[in-house]
Design an enzyme around this catalytic site. Structure first.
Site, PDB file in Angstrom:
ATOM      1  CG  LEU A  56      -2.391  -1.137   1.042  1.00 21.01           C
ATOM      2  CD1 LEU A  56      -2.757  -1.370   2.504  1.00 21.01           C
ATOM      3  CD2 LEU A  56      -2.934  -0.778   0.134  1.00 21.01           C
ATOM      4  CG  HIS A 227       6.752 -13.414  -4.430  1.00 18.95           C
ATOM      5  ND1 HIS A 227       7.834 -14.078  -4.001  1.00 18.95           N
ATOM      6  CD2 HIS A 227       6.634 -12.142  -4.078  1.00 18.95           C
ATOM      7  CE1 HIS A 227       8.467 -13.163  -3.382  1.00 18.95           C
ATOM      8  NE2 HIS A 227       7.746 -11.899  -3.406  1.00 18.95           N
ATOM      9  CG  ASP A 305       4.411  -8.949  -4.964  1.00 23.32           C
ATOM     10  OD1 ASP A 305       4.490  -7.884  -4.373  1.00 23.32           O
ATOM     11  OD2 ASP A 305       5.473  -9.393  -5.737  1.00 23.32           O
TER      12      ASP A 305
HETATM   13 ZN    ZN Z   1       8.421 -10.178  -2.425  1.00 17.17          ZN
END
Ligand code: ZN
Length: 430
Positions: A56, A227, A305
Site C-alpha cells: 500500500l 510468490h 503482490d
Molecule cells: Zn516479494
C-alpha cells in the site's frame, strides 16, 4: 435489511441473499421483501477476496499509493481485506508503525487493512524486530515478512520461526538467495542469454524454500512462501507437504499468465520494464507447473503482490527501473483466464484460494467464511461473461504499472460488500 437478488453462490443455482447488521441473515430462493433490494443479475457470488500480499506504500511513498487509493483498488478487484506489506518508509517494524497503518485502514480503508510486520529491524536482515510487541499491538499482527528482501540468515530465520509460535504467527518468506541474485535483472535462461541481461537463477528461490521448509519442520513452526515462481519450488513444496509440515505458499496472477519471453518480444517492444518484477517472470514450463500446483493445492493461495510504482520509476531503461506490477484490479480476471476458463479450477476452488485460505493463513477471523446465514456479509459479485480490454486509466490505484494494458481479459467485479455495506456497485466505487 437488504436483499441481494439473483446471485449464483460459487457458480450454483440462482438465490437471494438477505443481509442485515453486517451479517448474512438468510440465503434462499424467492426471499420475501422488506428494505433495500439490489439486483445481482445472475452474477457469481464469492466470499470477499482476501489478499495476503499487497503493497500500500503508506507511509512514505504516497506518490505511488496510499491506504485510501490502494484499498479503493482492492475493492474494485473484489477484495474485502488486504495484508499490507511492511516495506514502507519507515518500515513497519514496530508496534507504532503497524498501529499507524492499521489506524489508516480504519479511517480511510475501502476494505480491511491487516498490517504485516517486518521480521528484521529496517528489513536489514541483522536483528529481529519486536515481533511480540507487534502481535500484542492494536494491529494484532500475525504475518511477518521482510518482503522485498529475503531473510537470508538461517539463524535469524530459525529464531523468527520459533518466536512467532507464541502467538500463532507465520513467517512469510521472500525466497531469494541474495548472493545468487546480485545485480540480477530477469529469469536466468535462454532469453536472458540472448538479451545479455544478468540472470536470476531458479535455484536462488528453490534453495531458500528448501532450507526454510526444513527449518520450519525442525522448530515445529508455520512457514508461508511468498510468490512462488518456479517448477522446482513446486516440487519442494510438494515434498514438504507430503511430510505433513505446516508450509503454505502463494502464487501471483502474473506468474500464472506471463513468461520471460515478453522481455524480448511483447506488444510494447523489447526490454520494456513493465515486465520487470521480483521474482522475475519465468518460462512457459514454470507457468504450467504453477497452474497445476495451484489446482492440486500444492500452492494454497493466489496473492497479488500489488506493487505500485510512479511512472518515472518504471519508464526508464530496464536496468534502472523499479521491480513490480500492480494487480488488485485484474487478479480475479487473470485467475479466470488461467485457471477457470482452462478447466483447472472451479469457483469453489477460486473461493478457497482467494478468500478462505488467505484468511486462514493470516488468522483473519472476520473474513474467508462460506456465504451462509451467520457469516459476515463480505461478498464479491462477479460477471464472468464480461470481456473487455484492460484500461489502466480506469483504475482506482494511484499507479498505472500494469502489464495487461490493452489485453482483453474475461470477467468484471460487479459489486463488493464489506460487512453488508457496498464498496463497489455496478462496477463503480460507492
Ligand atoms: Zn516479494
Amino acid at each position: 435489511m437488504m436483499i441481494i437478488r439473483n446471485v449464483r453462490i460459487l457458480g450454483g443455482e440462482p438465490v437471494d441473499v438477505r443481509v442485515g447488521d453486517g451479517v448474512i441473515a438468510e440465503v434462499g430462493a424467492g426471499l420475501t421483501g422488506g428494505g433495500e433490494e439490489i439486483d445481482g443479475g445472475g452474477a457469481i457470488a464469492l466470499p470477499g477476496l482476501v489478499d495476503l500480499h499487497t503493497h500500500l506504500r503508506e507511509p512514505g511513498r504516497e506518490d505511488a499509493e496510499t491506504v485510501e487509493t490502494g484499498t479503493r483498488s482492492a475493492a474494485r478487484g473484489g477484495y474485502t481485506a488486504v495484508h499490507a506489506m511492511a516495506n514502507t518508509s519507515p518500515v513497519a517494524d514496530t508496534a507504532g508503525v503497524v498501529e499507524q497503518v492499521w489506524r489508516l485502514g480504519h479511517e480511510h480503508g475501502h476494505c480491511d487493512v491487516q498490517p504485516v510486520g517486518a521480521v528484521t529491524l529496517g528489513l536489514e536482515g541483522r536483528q529481529l524486530a519486536e515481533l511480540g510487541a507487534m502481535a500484542d499491538s492494536a494491529a494484532r499482527v500475525r504475518v511477518f515478512s521482510d518482503d522485498g528482501k529475503c531473510v537470508s540468515d538461517a539463524v535469524l530465520m530459525r529464531r523468527a520461526l520459533e518466536y512467532v509460535k507464541a502467538f500463532d504467527g507465520v513467517v512469510a518468506q521472500h525466497a531469494q538467495e541474495p548472493r545468487l541474485t546480485e545485480s540480477a535483472q530477469m529469469n536466468e535462461g535462454v532469453v536472458s542469454g540472448r538479451l545479455g541481461l544478468t540472470g536470476w537463477p531458479a535455484v536462488a528461490e528453490e534453495a531458500i524454500i528448501a532450507r526454510d521448509c526444513l527449518l520450519a519442520a525442525h522448530v515445529g513452526s508455520r512457514l508461508h512462501v511468498c510468490h512462488v515462481s518456479t517448477a522446482g519450488s513446486v516440487e519442494i513444496l510438494r515434498w514438504a507437504k507430503s511430510k505433513g509440515w505446516d508450509v503454505t505458499a502463494e502464487v501471483t496472477p502474473h506468474h500464472l499468465l506471463l513468461t520471460d519471453e515478453l522481455v524480448e518480444d511483447s506488444p510494447v517492444g523489447a526490454y520494456n520494464p513493465i515486465y520487470k518484477v521480483n521474482p522475475p517472470l519465468r518460462t512457459r514450463a514454470d507457468v504450467e507447473a504453477l497452474r497445476e500446483a495451484l489446482a492440486d493445492g500444492t500452492i494454497d493461495v493466489v496473492a497479488t503482490d500489488h506493487a505500485p510504482h510512479p511512472v518515472e520509476d518504471k519508464e526508464s531503461e530496464w536496468s534502472a527501473a523499479a521491480m513490480g506490477m500492480i494487480g488488485l484490479e485484474t487478479a480475479l480476471s487473470v485467475v479466470q483466464e488461467t485457471m477457470v476458463d482452462t478447466g483447472l479450477l472451479d469457483w469453489p476452488g477460486v473461493a478457497e484460494r482467494m478468500s478462505y485460505a488467505p484468511a486462514r493463513i493470516g488468522r483473519l477471523t472476520g473474513h474467508g467464511h462460506p456465504i451462509e446465514a451467520g457469516a459476515p456479509a463480505n461478498l464479491t459479485l462477479y460477471d464472468p461473461s464480461h470481456r473487455s480490454p484492460v484500461d489502466p486509466s480506469s483504475f482506482a490505484s494511484r499507479s498505472r504499472n500494469t502489464p495487461y494494458t490493452g489485453l482483453t481479459l474475461p470477467g468484471r467485479v460487479v459489486a463488493t460488500f464489506l460487512r453488508g455495506k457496498p464498496t463497489v456497485l455496478e462496477g463503480k466505487l460507492v
